[in-house]
Design a protein around this motif. Structure first.
Motif, short mmCIF file in Angstrom:
data_model
loop_
_atom_site.label_atom_id
_atom_site.label_comp_id
_atom_site.label_asym_id
_atom_site.label_seq_id
_atom_site.Cartn_x
_atom_site.Cartn_y
_atom_site.Cartn_z
N ALA A 168 -6.22 -4.04 -51.09
CA ALA A 168 -7.40 -4.09 -50.23
C ALA A 168 -8.31 -2.89 -50.49
O ALA A 168 -9.54 -3.01 -50.49
CB ALA A 168 -6.97 -4.13 -48.76
N LEU A 169 -7.72 -1.73 -50.71
CA LEU A 169 -8.51 -0.53 -51.00
C LEU A 169 -9.21 -0.67 -52.35
O LEU A 169 -10.38 -0.29 -52.50
CB LEU A 169 -7.60 0.70 -51.01
N LYS A 170 -8.50 -1.21 -53.33
CA LYS A 170 -9.12 -1.42 -54.65
C LYS A 170 -10.31 -2.37 -54.54
O LYS A 170 -11.36 -2.15 -55.17
CB LYS A 170 -8.09 -1.98 -55.63
N ALA A 171 -10.17 -3.41 -53.73
CA ALA A 171 -11.27 -4.37 -53.55
C ALA A 171 -12.51 -3.73 -52.95
O ALA A 171 -13.63 -4.20 -53.15
CB ALA A 171 -10.80 -5.54 -52.68
N LYS A 172 -12.32 -2.62 -52.22
CA LYS A 172 -13.44 -1.88 -51.62
C LYS A 172 -13.95 -0.78 -52.55
O LYS A 172 -14.81 0.01 -52.17
CB LYS A 172 -13.00 -1.26 -50.30
N GLY A 173 -13.40 -0.72 -53.76
CA GLY A 173 -13.90 0.25 -54.74
C GLY A 173 -13.28 1.63 -54.65
O GLY A 173 -13.82 2.58 -55.24
N VAL A 174 -12.17 1.78 -53.95
CA VAL A 174 -11.52 3.08 -53.85
C VAL A 174 -10.96 3.46 -55.22
O VAL A 174 -10.29 2.66 -55.88
CB VAL A 174 -10.39 3.05 -52.79
N LYS A 175 -11.23 4.68 -55.64
CA LYS A 175 -10.88 5.13 -56.99
C LYS A 175 -9.37 5.14 -57.22
O LYS A 175 -8.87 4.65 -58.23
CB LYS A 175 -11.47 6.52 -57.24
N TYR A 176 -8.64 5.72 -56.27
CA TYR A 176 -7.18 5.77 -56.35
C TYR A 176 -6.61 5.10 -55.08
O TYR A 176 -6.40 5.76 -54.07
CB TYR A 176 -6.66 7.21 -56.39
N PRO A 177 -6.38 3.80 -55.11
CA PRO A 177 -5.80 3.16 -53.92
C PRO A 177 -4.50 3.83 -53.49
O PRO A 177 -4.31 4.17 -52.33
CB PRO A 177 -5.59 1.72 -54.39
N TYR A 178 -3.58 4.00 -54.44
CA TYR A 178 -2.38 4.81 -54.21
C TYR A 178 -2.27 5.79 -55.39
O TYR A 178 -2.16 5.36 -56.55
CB TYR A 178 -1.10 3.98 -54.13
#
Length: 410
Positions: A168-178
């Motif tokens: 979900a974080l990746k889908a929002k464009g977060v550089k490092y989801p984990y």
């Protein structure tokens, strides 16, 4: 340790050695992030206070970065001129070679009894304590509250939830989801945290290295397939991502979640990053154990001065000194008395989540002479286990061979 009535003990001991003319050499690691908060300032203040009451004893301290301090001490030992005391990352090799004083040769009984039990136990080799814990920390999962809110997710308790949150974080464009730092700086910590969350670890229930166990292989296979392989760990390959860089990225707002220790709080707050902390997610629920880390004080026998070293270390482990160091560097106290004080103090409430984790934490197998070799090998090799062409079974088996050879002295 005045809270335990040791002022008189220390005063009497100091009077007994005060007429001597002794210089003790201490090599210590630097916990600071710049010259402004270097550990040298802590040691200089402590030594000034000690020497004022012990005019016959002089303490010389050399402070080195964590990149250099273990190597510096090894060079001194190899040259036949070890320091009287060293505050570094591991002690077992020196203990196995018969180079160190036992803790009960040095410390007064109340001081030795005050160490947090699992830390004291980790300082033992063949039942005798040689490593004296100096600083400790535990790990929790940090998450960026703003990024989580934007993604409409809640902090994970299981691996499956962690992977879903990362997606979900990746889908929002977060550089490092984990952020998965398996680079050479501190790969051994991230590795052990994940092994524990998969109900494994570096060693088995009787303390023998069991790095390539089926549970450990399953853990790294899951990491490779479900996080790294799906692009949920960011643009830098985990084997090249160091902890310090992952922390900086979190403080810059570029990381959704990562395992962190107390120093990350100040970094995030300085940059205005609103964060939360939860226990480490496990395979099927919150992990039953977390990583505990301790750094060690040891005393070399080469130059003698056992009484003077012991008296100085009794002072070092006084509650006032232990609390001051822990508070200066956002670390956990290694003594029970200082831990109780910190648990009740309003000024230390930000460290409470880490203190609570300490009682169920597991430490590196530092009492095994093979640990130094395993530690170095993990830093070099573990990132390959999650690389696109990596084979977790092969990498973990290679690390197990390293442990077996080092344990047998090969």
């Amino acid at each position: 340790m005045s809270a335990l009535g040791l002022t008189g003990v220390l005063g009497g001991c100091g009077a007994g050695i005060g007429s001597s003319d002794v210089t003790l050499h201490l090599v210590a690691a630097d916990y600071g992030t710049s010259a402004a908060n270097s550990s040298r300032k802590y040691w200089d203040a402590l030594i000034d206070k000690y020497e004022a009451g012990h005019p016959g004893v002089r303490i010389e301290v050399d402070v080195y970065s964590w990149n250099d301090v273990d190597r510096k001490v090894k060079e001194m030992v190899d040259a036949g001129d070890p320091p009287d005391m060293a505050q570094i990352g591991a002690y077992a090799d020196y203990a196995a070679e018969g180079l160190l004083y036992r803790a009960d040769d040095l410390l007064s009984i109340p001081v030795q009894a005050d160490f947090v039990s699992q830390l004291a136990e980790a300082g033992r080799v063949n039942g005798a304590q040689y490593g004296m814990p100096f600083a400790s920390s535990t790990r929790v999962l940090f998450y960026n509250k703003e990024l989580f809110a934007e993604a409409g997710i809640t902090p994970p308790q299981t691996w499956e939830q962690l992977a879903a949150d990362a997606a979900a974080l990746k889908a929002k464009g977060v550089k490092y989801p984990y952020a998965l730092p398996l680079g050479p700086e501190e790969a051994q910590a991230e590795t052990m945290q994940w092994l524990l969350s998969g109900k494994g670890g570096y060693t088995d229930s009787v303390g023998s290295f069991n790095i390539d166990s089926s549970r450990n292989v399953e853990t790294f296979t899951w990491l490779k397939d479900e996080l790294v392989g799906k692009g949920l760990t960011g643009p830098v390959p985990p084997g090249k991502l160091n902890r310090a860089d992952a922390f900086k990225a979190f403080a810059a707002g570029d990381v959704g979640m990562l395992n962190g220790h107390p120093s990350l709080m100040a970094m995030a707050e300085k940059n205005g990053v609103e964060y939360g902390m939860v226990p480490t997610p496990g395979k099927d629920g919150r992990s039953s154990a977390t990583l505990g880390v301790a750094d060690w004080m040891m005393a070399f026998k080469k130059h003698g001065h056992r009484e003077e070293i012991g008296d100085f270390l009794d002072f070092v482990y006084g509650e006032e000194q232990v609390l001051a160091f822990s508070r200066d560097y956002n670390l956990l106290p290694v003594t029970s008395s200082a831990s109780r004080t910190m648990a009740e103090a309003e000024q230390d409430k930000h460290l409470k989540p880490f203190l609570e984790q300490l009682v169920t934490s597991e430490l590196y197998p530092v009492g095994d002479r093979a640990w130094a070799a395993v530690n170095a090998a993990v830093k070099k090799q573990i990132g390959k286990a999650v690389a696109p062409d990596g084979d977790p079974q092969s990498v973990l088996s290679s690390l197990q061979v390293t442990a077996s050879r080092a344990g047998s002295g090969q």
